[in-house]
Scaffold this motif. Sequence first.
Motif, PDB file in Angstrom:
ATOM      1  N   HIS A  41       3.841 -36.282 -30.562  1.00 17.58           N
ATOM      2  CA  HIS A  41       3.126 -36.113 -29.175  1.00 17.58           C
ATOM      3  C   HIS A  41       3.422 -35.016 -28.518  1.00 17.58           C
ATOM      4  O   HIS A  41       2.518 -34.394 -27.598  1.00 17.58           O
ATOM      5  CB  HIS A  41       3.491 -37.458 -28.062  1.00 17.58           C
ATOM      6  CG  HIS A  41       5.192 -37.381 -27.788  1.00 17.58           C
ATOM      7  ND1 HIS A  41       5.609 -36.463 -27.448  1.00 17.58           N
ATOM      8  CD2 HIS A  41       5.884 -38.364 -28.380  1.00 17.58           C
ATOM      9  CE1 HIS A  41       6.988 -36.829 -27.209  1.00 17.58           C
ATOM     10  NE2 HIS A  41       7.078 -38.128 -27.708  1.00 17.58           N
ATOM     11  N   ARG A  49       1.133 -30.822 -25.741  1.00 12.28           N
ATOM     12  CA  ARG A  49       1.255 -32.121 -25.640  1.00 12.28           C
ATOM     13  C   ARG A  49       0.014 -32.915 -25.710  1.00 12.28           C
ATOM     14  O   ARG A  49      -0.123 -34.071 -25.119  1.00 12.28           O
ATOM     15  CB  ARG A  49       1.922 -32.454 -23.979  1.00 12.28           C
ATOM     16  CG  ARG A  49       3.257 -31.874 -23.651  1.00 12.28           C
ATOM     17  CD  ARG A  49       3.581 -32.068 -22.556  1.00 12.28           C
ATOM     18  NE  ARG A  49       5.100 -31.662 -22.168  1.00 12.28           N
ATOM     19  CZ  ARG A  49       5.232 -30.678 -21.554  1.00 12.28           C
ATOM     20  NH1 ARG A  49       4.364 -29.753 -21.281  1.00 12.28           N
ATOM     21  NH2 ARG A  49       6.662 -30.143 -21.462  1.00 12.28           N
ATOM     22  N   ASP A  50      -0.860 -32.549 -26.749  1.00 19.19           N
ATOM     23  CA  ASP A  50      -2.025 -33.239 -26.887  1.00 19.19           C
ATOM     24  C   ASP A  50      -1.844 -33.736 -28.329  1.00 19.19           C
ATOM     25  O   ASP A  50      -1.854 -32.952 -29.151  1.00 19.19           O
ATOM     26  CB  ASP A  50      -3.132 -32.230 -26.910  1.00 19.19           C
ATOM     27  CG  ASP A  50      -4.493 -32.831 -27.432  1.00 19.19           C
ATOM     28  OD1 ASP A  50      -4.544 -33.983 -27.865  1.00 19.19           O
ATOM     29  OD2 ASP A  50      -5.614 -32.304 -26.983  1.00 19.19           O
ATOM     30  N   PRO A  76      -4.840 -35.524 -19.634  1.00 19.41           N
ATOM     31  CA  PRO A  76      -4.395 -34.644 -20.729  1.00 19.41           C
ATOM     32  C   PRO A  76      -3.309 -33.516 -20.160  1.00 19.41           C
ATOM     33  O   PRO A  76      -3.564 -33.030 -19.030  1.00 19.41           O
ATOM     34  CB  PRO A  76      -5.541 -33.876 -21.264  1.00 19.41           C
ATOM     35  CG  PRO A  76      -6.736 -34.341 -20.364  1.00 19.41           C
ATOM     36  CD  PRO A  76      -6.220 -35.759 -19.472  1.00 19.41           C
ATOM     37  N   HIS A  77      -2.594 -33.072 -20.954  1.00 21.23           N
ATOM     38  CA  HIS A  77      -1.754 -31.965 -20.508  1.00 21.23           C
ATOM     39  C   HIS A  77      -1.903 -30.672 -21.183  1.00 21.23           C
ATOM     40  O   HIS A  77      -2.149 -30.547 -22.318  1.00 21.23           O
ATOM     41  CB  HIS A  77      -0.015 -32.163 -21.132  1.00 21.23           C
ATOM     42  CG  HIS A  77       0.411 -33.479 -20.070  1.00 21.23           C
ATOM     43  ND1 HIS A  77       0.882 -33.226 -18.872  1.00 21.23           N
ATOM     44  CD2 HIS A  77       0.864 -34.762 -20.588  1.00 21.23           C
ATOM     45  CE1 HIS A  77       1.461 -34.549 -18.646  1.00 21.23           C
ATOM     46  NE2 HIS A  77       1.371 -35.461 -19.545  1.00 21.23           N
ATOM     47  N   HIS A 103      -3.819 -35.022 -30.426  1.00 22.74           N
ATOM     48  CA  HIS A 103      -4.720 -34.535 -31.329  1.00 22.74           C
ATOM     49  C   HIS A 103      -4.608 -33.114 -32.112  1.00 22.74           C
ATOM     50  O   HIS A 103      -5.087 -33.052 -33.187  1.00 22.74           O
ATOM     51  CB  HIS A 103      -6.177 -34.438 -30.550  1.00 22.74           C
ATOM     52  CG  HIS A 103      -6.839 -35.745 -30.223  1.00 22.74           C
ATOM     53  ND1 HIS A 103      -6.612 -36.183 -28.839  1.00 22.74           N
ATOM     54  CD2 HIS A 103      -7.394 -36.733 -30.652  1.00 22.74           C
ATOM     55  CE1 HIS A 103      -7.103 -37.417 -28.584  1.00 22.74           C
ATOM     56  NE2 HIS A 103      -7.439 -37.641 -29.966  1.00 22.74           N
TER      57      HIS A 103
END
Length: 274
Positions: free
Chosen positions: A223, A248-249, A118-119, A251
Amino acid sequence: MSRPAAGHDSDGQGGRPAHAPVDVPSARSPTSSHRLPSLLAALCDRLPEDRIVALEYVLEAITDSGDPLLSRFIAAQPASGLAHQLNEITGVWQAEAPDMAGAGLALALATARSFPRPHPAQVVVSGPMGASVTARLTSGVAVDVIRSADTSLLIASFAAHGARDVVTEIARAVGRGVHVDLLLEESTQASAAFAALPHEVRVWHRVETSGVLHAKLIAADRHTAFLGSANLTDRALTDNIELGLVLRDPHIVEPLVDHFHWLLAPENNVMRIA
């Protein structure tokens, strides 16, 4: 209770001799003092892939942290705080792994770059900035996010003027088949800044209402999203004191994009094609 017979191990399994303990290195604890891996990971979080690859090429060509080629590369970096960040990595490299050649550090960077993880959100600013601040500059981030789009771009801005690099990158995105929606405030004549773009770009204005379109957003596909205070103007991208975040997640980005798609739906009577 009888004792085990001689030649048997202590748990009573006959015929199996006991073995002397073997010295095995203990696992490194999560609180290890080694800083180099975390610094490399933070650099990968900050920079786009092409910039990391450029650094890897330099590292592969040098033997140690004191090579003048690396010093020149660091000194040439224009992004605020990046030279400070690279110098910190160089210092820790010399302290923690002085015998490691540049190729070894390049491999470590390539591994960190390619490993899916993850970022974190990334701080973006315009205006004056200290040399040790590791935030990225608005002008470069806006271009990078547009460049990362494969299928769709959703861009919103209250005002727009100049921003030639942004306009150029949008045109390149259209050329590679990216679907572009520009949501602009009509009262600021923001659409004039994008007049040269191909006709495939859809420009949207808010329907007649007492409010205005004041959001600032660049969303690539579903994204990546860049949002903050900066309009798409030359001053906001460079000189004004502005603040933003890159997300950048997926979700988080997906519901954000869905909200704007809802705004564009004709049945909701919020936005209209210009």
